[in-house]
Design an enzyme around this catalytic site. Structure first.
Site, PDB file in Angstrom:
ATOM      1  N   LYS A   1     -25.728 -10.772   6.883  1.00 11.49           N
ATOM      2  CA  LYS A   1     -24.944 -11.046   5.684  1.00 11.49           C
ATOM      3  C   LYS A   1     -24.977 -12.533   5.325  1.00 11.49           C
ATOM      4  CE  LYS A   1     -22.954  -8.691   3.465  1.00 11.49           C
ATOM      5  NZ  LYS A   1     -23.440  -8.029   2.229  1.00 11.49           N
TER       6      LYS A   1
ATOM      7  N   HIS B   1     -26.849 -12.042  -2.135  1.00 13.25           N
ATOM      8  CA  HIS B   1     -26.071 -11.532  -3.273  1.00 13.25           C
ATOM      9  C   HIS B   1     -25.310 -12.655  -3.972  1.00 13.25           C
ATOM     10  CE1 HIS B   1     -27.031  -7.405  -2.190  1.00 13.25           C
ATOM     11  NE2 HIS B   1     -26.628  -7.628  -0.955  1.00 13.25           N
TER      12      HIS B   1
ATOM     13  N   SER C   1     -29.632   0.426   1.366  1.00  9.64           N
ATOM     14  CA  SER C   1     -29.236   1.279   0.243  1.00  9.64           C
ATOM     15  C   SER C   1     -29.254   2.743   0.661  1.00  9.64           C
ATOM     16  CB  SER C   1     -30.173   1.053  -0.947  1.00  9.64           C
ATOM     17  OG  SER C   1     -30.069  -0.269  -1.434  1.00  9.64           O
TER      18      SER C   1
ATOM     19  N   ASP D   1     -28.764   7.945 -15.214  1.00 10.73           N
ATOM     20  CA  ASP D   1     -29.805   6.924 -15.106  1.00 10.73           C
ATOM     21  C   ASP D   1     -30.550   6.892 -16.445  1.00 10.73           C
ATOM     22  OD1 ASP D   1     -31.103   5.495 -12.370  1.00 10.73           O
ATOM     23  OD2 ASP D   1     -32.425   5.528 -14.115  1.00 10.73           O
TER      24      ASP D   1
ATOM     25  N   SER E   1     -27.841   7.587 -19.439  1.00 11.15           N
ATOM     26  CA  SER E   1     -26.619   6.781 -19.303  1.00 11.15           C
ATOM     27  C   SER E   1     -26.012   6.384 -20.650  1.00 11.15           C
ATOM     28  CB  SER E   1     -26.921   5.534 -18.478  1.00 11.15           C
ATOM     29  OG  SER E   1     -27.414   5.861 -17.217  1.00 11.15           O
TER      30      SER E   1
ATOM     31  N   LEU F   1     -28.086  -1.283  -9.891  1.00 15.04           N
ATOM     32  CA  LEU F   1     -28.655  -2.521  -9.354  1.00 15.04           C
ATOM     33  C   LEU F   1     -29.640  -3.113 -10.349  1.00 15.04           C
ATOM     34  CD1 LEU F   1     -29.116  -4.540  -7.005  1.00 15.04           C
ATOM     35  CD2 LEU F   1     -31.013  -3.060  -6.288  1.00 15.04           C
TER      36      LEU F   1
ATOM     37  N   ALA G   1     -22.171  -1.052  -5.624  1.00 17.03           N
ATOM     38  CA  ALA G   1     -22.641  -2.271  -6.289  1.00 17.03           C
ATOM     39  C   ALA G   1     -21.675  -3.439  -6.158  1.00 17.03           C
ATOM     40  CB  ALA G   1     -22.906  -1.987  -7.772  1.00 17.03           C
TER      41      ALA G   1
ATOM     42  N   ASP H   1     -21.149  -5.626  -3.934  1.00 18.86           N
ATOM     43  CA  ASP H   1     -21.663  -6.903  -3.437  1.00 18.86           C
ATOM     44  C   ASP H   1     -22.441  -7.664  -4.505  1.00 18.86           C
ATOM     45  OD1 ASP H   1     -23.876  -5.266  -3.418  1.00 18.86           O
ATOM     46  OD2 ASP H   1     -24.169  -5.337  -1.244  1.00 18.86           O
TER      47      ASP H   1
ATOM     48  N   VAL I   1     -15.862  -2.020  -0.017  1.00 21.07           N
ATOM     49  CA  VAL I   1     -16.379  -2.793   1.122  1.00 21.07           C
ATOM     50  C   VAL I   1     -17.771  -3.329   0.789  1.00 21.07           C
ATOM     51  CG1 VAL I   1     -17.127  -2.654   3.530  1.00 21.07           C
ATOM     52  CG2 VAL I   1     -14.996  -1.551   2.803  1.00 21.07           C
TER      53      VAL I   1
ATOM     54  N   ASN J   1     -19.976  -4.647   2.819  1.00 18.85           N
ATOM     55  CA  ASN J   1     -21.002  -4.465   3.857  1.00 18.85           C
ATOM     56  C   ASN J   1     -20.900  -3.054   4.437  1.00 18.85           C
ATOM     57  OD1 ASN J   1     -18.500  -5.188   5.071  1.00 18.85           O
ATOM     58  ND2 ASN J   1     -19.507  -5.779   6.961  1.00 18.85           N
TER      59      ASN J   1
END
Length: 351
Positions: free
Chosen positions: A75, A96, A133, A197, A218, A238, A266, A268, A296, A298
């Protein structure tokens, strides 16, 4: 090359950048690898395993950073890491930085070179982000399914349903690696899954998962309608290196039923759901408008054994290239540099 593998100190981060087998390969190539004591413990790798692989185990972070030129970690650097970093260091990790402007400024002040795993791009693919991912996508449904349980504050829903009982409804934003894995797990559980998508081929791939999966373009109106009925909403958008775009507004979240769950993978990169904010595994969730949010940053850190093995295998070939004086002749690695010598150099961060 003197390579350092520090112990990760982000809250409840159990991964390690290199497993002992990878260290052994680097040592056989003539590199010196320093591993901070305890770095692999949470992933199931004792210090002795690193010593047997040829690494030099050092007692603390200060010694590790002082003796290393190339620092490989999982990280982004946090405050205690920044104390030891200097301009001579080359850092190779997940960064990131689009969502971390203050860290970006701190790295500029130090003057080091930082390459992000998530910005290593080959033919529009992200080989170093993909394994995490994979994991985050699968975890999103496992975690979301659990958060739908009544004791966790959820609506008391069995996500896959059963004979005589309605199926749960899962909405996934993005059909890439993370979103695709989320859809696969949700579909296998038996939920009604809707994936959004803009890539028709990806939507076709999602439809092929089964009759309980629908792939849609989308459109904002379509997303709003699906979100309103979602039991579990997974954000998996992403744009490489860039801050995520909010596809779900606060107003949309307000329409969700109490006890529903949002998992924003997403997060992060800033999150693709407006009400999302970063959390960690010590306090992973919060509630907004009666909806449980999991943010979260991580997520794969929850399964460090699996995640460390996957990450180490992915980064090892690239690490080998970084250890050569000619690494700047590699257009992929050069294009993955985020900051260097006090300057922000990655185009996505300058946008």
């Amino acid at each position: 090359m003197d390579i350092g593998v520090p112990r990760e100190i982000k809250v409840l981060e159990g991964r390690v950048a290199l497993v002992p087998a990878a260290v052994a390969d680097l040592c056989r190539l003539g590199h010196t690898v320093f591993v901070e004591a305890g770095a692999g413990q949470a992933s199931g790798y004792a210090d002795a395993a690193y010593t047997q692989a040829g690494a030099r185990v050092v007692e603390d972070a200060a010694e590790l950073y002082a003796r290393s030129r190339l620092v490989v970690k999982v990280k982004e650097p946090v405050a205690a890491d920044l104390e030891h970093l200097t301009a001579r260091h080359l850092v190779f990790s997940y960064l990131h930085l689009a969502a971390l402007p203050e860290l970006t400024r701190q790295l500029q002040v130090i003057g080091l070179t930082a390459i992000g795993f998530e910005t290593v791009a080959v033919d529009r693919q992200l080989p170093l982000l993909a394994p995490m991912s994979d994991i985050a996508g699968r975890l999103s449904v496992q975690i979301g399914s659990n958060l739908l349980h009544r004791p966790q504050g959820g609506k008391g829903l069995l996500l896959g349903g059963l004979p005589g009982v309605e199926r749960g409804r899962v909405v996934v934003l993005g059909a890439g690696v993370a979103g695709g894995n989320a859809a696969r797990v949700a579909a296998a559980l038996g939920a009604e899954v809707t994936v959004f998508d803009r890539n028709r081929d990806k939507l076709a791939e999602m439809r092929a998962l089964g009759d309980n999966v629908t792939g849609l373009h989308s459109y904002g109106e379509s997303i709003a309608e699906a979100v309103q009925g979602a039991d579990l909403l997974v954000g998996a958008i992403l744009i490489p290196g860039q801050k995520a775009t909010h596809l779900v507004s606060e107003a949309m979240v307000k329409t969700m039923q109490p006890g529903s769950v949002i998992v924003d993978i997403a997060v992060d990169q800033g999150g693709c759901i407006e009400t999302t904010r970063p959390t960690d595994y010590s306090q992973p969730t919060f509630e907004r408008y009666g909806v449980t949010h999991f943010g979260v940053t991580n997520m794969p850190g929850a399964v460090p054994r699996s995640a460390s093995q996957a990450l180490s295998a992915a980064i090892l070939p690239w690490l080998g290239r970084l250890c050569t004086p000619e690494w700047r002749e590699d257009p992929v690695l050069l294009g993955a540099v985020n900051v260097e010598a006090g300057k922000v150099v990655h185009p996505a961060l300058r946008a």
